[in-house]
Motif scaffolding. Structure first.
Motif, PDB file in Angstrom:
ATOM      1  N   MET A   1      -2.623  29.896 -23.775  1.00 12.13           N
ATOM      2  CA  MET A   1      -1.933  29.576 -25.012  1.00 12.13           C
ATOM      3  C   MET A   1      -0.968  28.418 -24.794  1.00 12.13           C
ATOM      4  SD  MET A   1      -1.380  30.175 -28.235  1.00 12.13           S
ATOM      5  CE  MET A   1      -2.241  31.724 -28.478  1.00 12.13           C
ATOM      6  N   LEU A   2      -1.077  27.390 -25.623  1.00  7.29           N
ATOM      7  CA  LEU A   2      -0.141  26.267 -25.601  1.00  7.29           C
ATOM      8  C   LEU A   2       1.016  26.602 -26.526  1.00  7.29           C
ATOM      9  CD1 LEU A   2       0.552  23.310 -24.843  1.00  7.29           C
ATOM     10  CD2 LEU A   2      -0.795  22.601 -26.831  1.00  7.29           C
ATOM     11  N   ASN A   3       2.185  26.831 -25.930  1.00  9.05           N
ATOM     12  CA  ASN A   3       3.377  27.171 -26.701  1.00  9.05           C
ATOM     13  C   ASN A   3       4.197  25.915 -26.979  1.00  9.05           C
ATOM     14  OD1 ASN A   3       3.188  30.103 -26.898  1.00  9.05           O
ATOM     15  ND2 ASN A   3       3.469  30.102 -24.682  1.00  9.05           N
ATOM     16  N   ILE A   4       4.466  25.683 -28.257  1.00  6.57           N
ATOM     17  CA  ILE A   4       5.209  24.504 -28.691  1.00  6.57           C
ATOM     18  C   ILE A   4       6.541  24.937 -29.278  1.00  6.57           C
ATOM     19  CG2 ILE A   4       5.232  22.550 -30.296  1.00  6.57           C
ATOM     20  CD1 ILE A   4       2.203  22.449 -30.104  1.00  6.57           C
ATOM     21  N   GLY A   5       7.593  24.234 -28.905  1.00 14.01           N
ATOM     22  CA  GLY A   5       8.892  24.432 -29.525  1.00 14.01           C
ATOM     23  C   GLY A   5       9.130  23.371 -30.577  1.00 14.01           C
ATOM     24  N   ILE A   6       9.811  23.736 -31.644  1.00 16.70           N
ATOM     25  CA  ILE A   6      10.107  22.763 -32.692  1.00 16.70           C
ATOM     26  C   ILE A   6      11.612  22.670 -32.886  1.00 16.70           C
ATOM     27  CG2 ILE A   6       9.953  24.352 -34.683  1.00 16.70           C
ATOM     28  CD1 ILE A   6       8.283  21.874 -35.948  1.00 16.70           C
ATOM     29  N   ILE A   7      12.094  21.424 -33.030  1.00 16.22           N
ATOM     30  CA  ILE A   7      13.506  21.145 -33.253  1.00 16.22           C
ATOM     31  C   ILE A   7      13.668  20.571 -34.653  1.00 16.22           C
ATOM     32  CG2 ILE A   7      15.456  19.698 -32.569  1.00 16.22           C
ATOM     33  CD1 ILE A   7      14.372  19.720 -29.717  1.00 16.22           C
ATOM     34  N   GLY A   8      14.574  21.124 -35.435  1.00 18.67           N
ATOM     35  CA  GLY A   8      14.899  20.614 -36.770  1.00 18.67           C
ATOM     36  C   GLY A   8      16.350  20.950 -37.042  1.00 18.67           C
ATOM     37  N   VAL A   9      16.915  20.579 -38.131  1.00 17.04           N
ATOM     38  CA  VAL A   9      16.421  19.806 -39.254  1.00 17.04           C
ATOM     39  C   VAL A   9      17.337  18.617 -39.447  1.00 17.04           C
ATOM     40  CG1 VAL A   9      15.381  21.769 -40.504  1.00 17.04           C
ATOM     41  CG2 VAL A   9      17.806  21.237 -40.820  1.00 17.04           C
ATOM     42  N   ASP A  87      17.436  24.663 -24.309  1.00 18.19           N
ATOM     43  CA  ASP A  87      16.818  25.881 -23.776  1.00 18.19           C
ATOM     44  C   ASP A  87      15.297  25.829 -23.866  1.00 18.19           C
ATOM     45  OD1 ASP A  87      19.345  26.910 -23.300  1.00 18.19           O
ATOM     46  OD2 ASP A  87      19.451  27.961 -25.222  1.00 18.19           O
ATOM     47  N   LEU A  88      14.770  24.938 -24.676  1.00 19.17           N
ATOM     48  CA  LEU A  88      13.322  24.816 -24.803  1.00 19.17           C
ATOM     49  C   LEU A  88      12.670  24.345 -23.501  1.00 19.17           C
ATOM     50  CD1 LEU A  88      13.120  23.180 -28.354  1.00 19.17           C
ATOM     51  CD2 LEU A  88      12.496  25.534 -27.754  1.00 19.17           C
ATOM     52  N   LYS A  89      13.442  23.684 -22.646  1.00 17.80           N
ATOM     53  CA  LYS A  89      12.882  23.171 -21.389  1.00 17.80           C
ATOM     54  C   LYS A  89      12.218  24.268 -20.576  1.00 17.80           C
ATOM     55  CE  LYS A  89      16.737  21.144 -20.050  1.00 17.80           C
ATOM     56  NZ  LYS A  89      17.694  20.351 -19.229  1.00 17.80           N
ATOM     57  N   ASP A  90      12.774  25.466 -20.642  1.00 14.23           N
ATOM     58  CA  ASP A  90      12.264  26.561 -19.822  1.00 14.23           C
ATOM     59  C   ASP A  90      11.449  27.577 -20.622  1.00 14.23           C
ATOM     60  OD1 ASP A  90      13.641  25.598 -17.498  1.00 14.23           O
ATOM     61  OD2 ASP A  90      15.497  26.419 -18.328  1.00 14.23           O
ATOM     62  N   ALA A  91      11.179  27.248 -21.888  1.00 17.65           N
ATOM     63  CA  ALA A  91      10.552  28.256 -22.751  1.00 17.65           C
ATOM     64  C   ALA A  91       9.165  27.868 -23.260  1.00 17.65           C
ATOM     65  CB  ALA A  91      11.467  28.534 -23.954  1.00 17.65           C
ATOM     66  N   VAL A  92       8.849  26.565 -23.293  1.00 17.90           N
ATOM     67  CA  VAL A  92       7.617  26.125 -23.962  1.00 17.90           C
ATOM     68  C   VAL A  92       6.880  25.101 -23.102  1.00 17.90           C
ATOM     69  CG1 VAL A  92       8.539  26.578 -26.263  1.00 17.90           C
ATOM     70  CG2 VAL A  92       8.834  24.299 -25.233  1.00 17.90           C
ATOM     71  N   ASP A  93       5.682  24.735 -23.571  1.00 14.38           N
ATOM     72  CA  ASP A  93       4.843  23.751 -22.881  1.00 14.38           C
ATOM     73  C   ASP A  93       4.972  22.351 -23.452  1.00 14.38           C
ATOM     74  OD1 ASP A  93       3.519  25.814 -21.247  1.00 14.38           O
ATOM     75  OD2 ASP A  93       2.669  26.444 -23.177  1.00 14.38           O
ATOM     76  N   ALA A  94       5.474  22.238 -24.691  1.00 16.81           N
ATOM     77  CA  ALA A  94       5.619  20.950 -25.367  1.00 16.81           C
ATOM     78  C   ALA A  94       6.614  21.130 -26.504  1.00 16.81           C
ATOM     79  CB  ALA A  94       4.286  20.449 -25.895  1.00 16.81           C
ATOM     80  N   ARG A 104      19.787  10.040 -32.955  1.00 14.96           N
ATOM     81  CA  ARG A 104      19.936  11.171 -32.043  1.00 14.96           C
ATOM     82  C   ARG A 104      18.660  11.457 -31.248  1.00 14.96           C
ATOM     83  NH1 ARG A 104      22.938  16.391 -33.776  1.00 14.96           N
ATOM     84  NH2 ARG A 104      23.115  16.357 -31.494  1.00 14.96           N
ATOM     85  N   HIS A 105      17.630  10.679 -31.442  1.00 15.92           N
ATOM     86  CA  HIS A 105      16.360  10.968 -30.781  1.00 15.92           C
ATOM     87  C   HIS A 105      16.458  10.889 -29.260  1.00 15.92           C
ATOM     88  CE1 HIS A 105      13.597  10.245 -34.515  1.00 15.92           C
ATOM     89  NE2 HIS A 105      14.197  11.421 -34.510  1.00 15.92           N
ATOM     90  N   ALA A 106      17.111   9.842 -28.744  1.00 13.39           N
ATOM     91  CA  ALA A 106      17.204   9.711 -27.284  1.00 13.39           C
ATOM     92  C   ALA A 106      17.999  10.861 -26.681  1.00 13.39           C
ATOM     93  CB  ALA A 106      17.837   8.372 -26.924  1.00 13.39           C
ATOM     94  N   GLU A 107      19.085  11.219 -27.343  1.00 14.98           N
ATOM     95  CA  GLU A 107      19.936  12.317 -26.858  1.00 14.98           C
ATOM     96  C   GLU A 107      19.153  13.600 -26.673  1.00 14.98           C
ATOM     97  OE1 GLU A 107      23.187  15.256 -28.997  1.00 14.98           O
ATOM     98  OE2 GLU A 107      22.976  13.203 -29.734  1.00 14.98           O
ATOM     99  N   MET A 108      18.240  13.889 -27.603  1.00 14.88           N
ATOM    100  CA  MET A 108      17.501  15.142 -27.541  1.00 14.88           C
ATOM    101  C   MET A 108      16.190  15.016 -26.776  1.00 14.88           C
ATOM    102  SD  MET A 108      18.033  16.711 -31.360  1.00 14.88           S
ATOM    103  CE  MET A 108      19.602  17.429 -31.845  1.00 14.88           C
ATOM    104  N   ALA A 109      15.468  13.929 -26.977  1.00 19.18           N
ATOM    105  CA  ALA A 109      14.122  13.828 -26.409  1.00 19.18           C
ATOM    106  C   ALA A 109      14.130  13.516 -24.921  1.00 19.18           C
ATOM    107  CB  ALA A 109      13.316  12.768 -27.163  1.00 19.18           C
ATOM    108  N   LEU A 110      15.022  12.642 -24.483  1.00 17.06           N
ATOM    109  CA  LEU A 110      14.959  12.207 -23.085  1.00 17.06           C
ATOM    110  C   LEU A 110      15.154  13.344 -22.084  1.00 17.06           C
ATOM    111  CD1 LEU A 110      16.651   8.728 -23.382  1.00 17.06           C
ATOM    112  CD2 LEU A 110      14.323   9.169 -22.582  1.00 17.06           C
ATOM    113  N   PRO A 111      16.112  14.272 -22.276  1.00 19.69           N
ATOM    114  CA  PRO A 111      16.211  15.379 -21.314  1.00 19.69           C
ATOM    115  C   PRO A 111      14.943  16.236 -21.257  1.00 19.69           C
ATOM    116  CG  PRO A 111      18.230  15.203 -22.588  1.00 19.69           C
ATOM    117  CD  PRO A 111      17.238  14.289 -23.236  1.00 19.69           C
ATOM    118  N   LEU A 112      14.279  16.393 -22.376  1.00 18.25           N
ATOM    119  CA  LEU A 112      13.038  17.167 -22.397  1.00 18.25           C
ATOM    120  C   LEU A 112      11.920  16.412 -21.680  1.00 18.25           C
ATOM    121  CD1 LEU A 112      13.270  18.326 -26.126  1.00 18.25           C
ATOM    122  CD2 LEU A 112      13.766  19.708 -24.099  1.00 18.25           C
TER     123      LEU A 112
END
Length: 307
Positions: A1-9, A87-94, A104-112
């Motif tokens: 199963m490919l588990n995806i996390g979603i960030i919003g809004v 916390d998504l780093k340790d919880a999902v595959d993508a 704010r994209h770089a702030e959130m996306a780059l660590p992931l």
């Protein structure tokens, strides 16, 4: 199963709901009560076979508002929420970063990305030159995808398949609702999949709204108007020496589903969904257009790239 996390809004952007519903299916009452009537209305018209991807689910969610998080979980059958997006780093595959507040994209996306997760970033990726350079290797390596869903608009399928029927393109016009920074990318993406040439410069057009003339590498003129607060508008007009056509883009569901299909394929194969040079070029067009509109003068993409 490919588990995806979603960030919003982010304000005015319902993509966390539409994207999650397309992947997971939806709860009728939950989506009806979500506050996104426009999404509920077009999703409920689709056949059940159009939802879901084999072996894939949105399993985790984070938003900055606990009420929004609960509404998103209830609407789109998302089983788990996390306390912080990291916390998504340790919880999902993508991860799908379904916010269009590009600052704010770089702030959130780059660590992931640095943690090794494949990430989809909602349009536009960034208008900051330093952030774009930091994103570049992840685009090139097939770990990062970012685009407007209108890149895959069903309404342009026939034009893409029969582009030679236009002869030589003379003029393209695009009209979109709202403002330049967040909404021009919709039609830049759409038109880029049809025209055989690439943008080289952007010049302002005198108007009360944001209007620019984009010169393409083969001399084709592409006029793009971000009309502000008008009725929903996503329209492309194509003129060639042998043919002309008009395309009103209305099928958001199909465009989003195709986008998500390409992201899932990228995650599974590690192959970039979009040429990194094209994604970066379109961000340069957005930056050049912003400057052209602010300074009321033509701006070359070469000058923007050299900054």
């Amino acid at each position: 199963m490919l588990n995806i996390g979603i960030i919003g809004v982010s304000e005015g952007n319902g993509h966390p709901f539409s994207f999650s519903a397309i992947v997971n299916g939806y709860d009728d009452e939950g989506l009806r009560q979500s506050g996104w009537k426009v999404i509920y209305d077009y999703v409920r018209e689709r056949h059940p076979s159009e939802f879901g991807f084999d072996g894939t689910r949105v399993s985790h969610v984070w938003t900055q508002d606990s009420d929004q998080t609960r509404r998103l979980q209830a609407a789109c059958n998302i089983p788990r929420a996390v306390e912080h997006w990291s916390d998504l780093k340790d919880a999902v595959d993508a991860v799908i970063l379904a916010r269009d507040d590009h600052k704010r994209h770089a702030e959130m996306a780059l660590p992931l990305l640095e943690a090794g997760l494949p990430v989809f970033v909602d349009k536009p990726l960034s208008l900051d030159s330093e952030d774009l350079q930091r994103f570049r290797p992840y685009l090139e390596d097939g770990q990062l995808m970012s685009c407007s869903g209108l890149r895959y608009a069903r309404e342009l399928d026939e034009a893409r398949a029969n582009v030679e029927s236009y002869g030589s393109f003379r003029c393209v016009r695009g009209a979109v609702v709202l403002g330049w920074e967040k909404y021009a990318i919709h039609l830049l993406e759409a038109v880029s999949t049809v025209l055989p040439s690439v943008p080289v410069s952007v010049a302002p057009v005198p108007a009360e709204h944001a209007s620019v003339a984009i010169t393409m590498s083969d001399g084709t003129l592409f006029q793009l108007d971000a009309l502000g607060s008008v009725p929903k508008t996503f329209q492309v007009d194509l003129w060639g020496t042998d043919r002309r056509s008009t395309h009103e883009i209305t099928d958001n569901f199909s465009a989003f589903r195709r986008t998500l299909w390409h992201f899932v394929e990228m995650v599974r194969t590690g192959t970039p969904a979009i040429d990194s040079a094209e994604t970066l070029r379109l961000m340069q067009v957005l930056r050049a257009g912003r400057r052209a509109l602010q300074e009321r003068r033509p701006v070359s993409l070469d000058n923007i790239e050299a900054e």
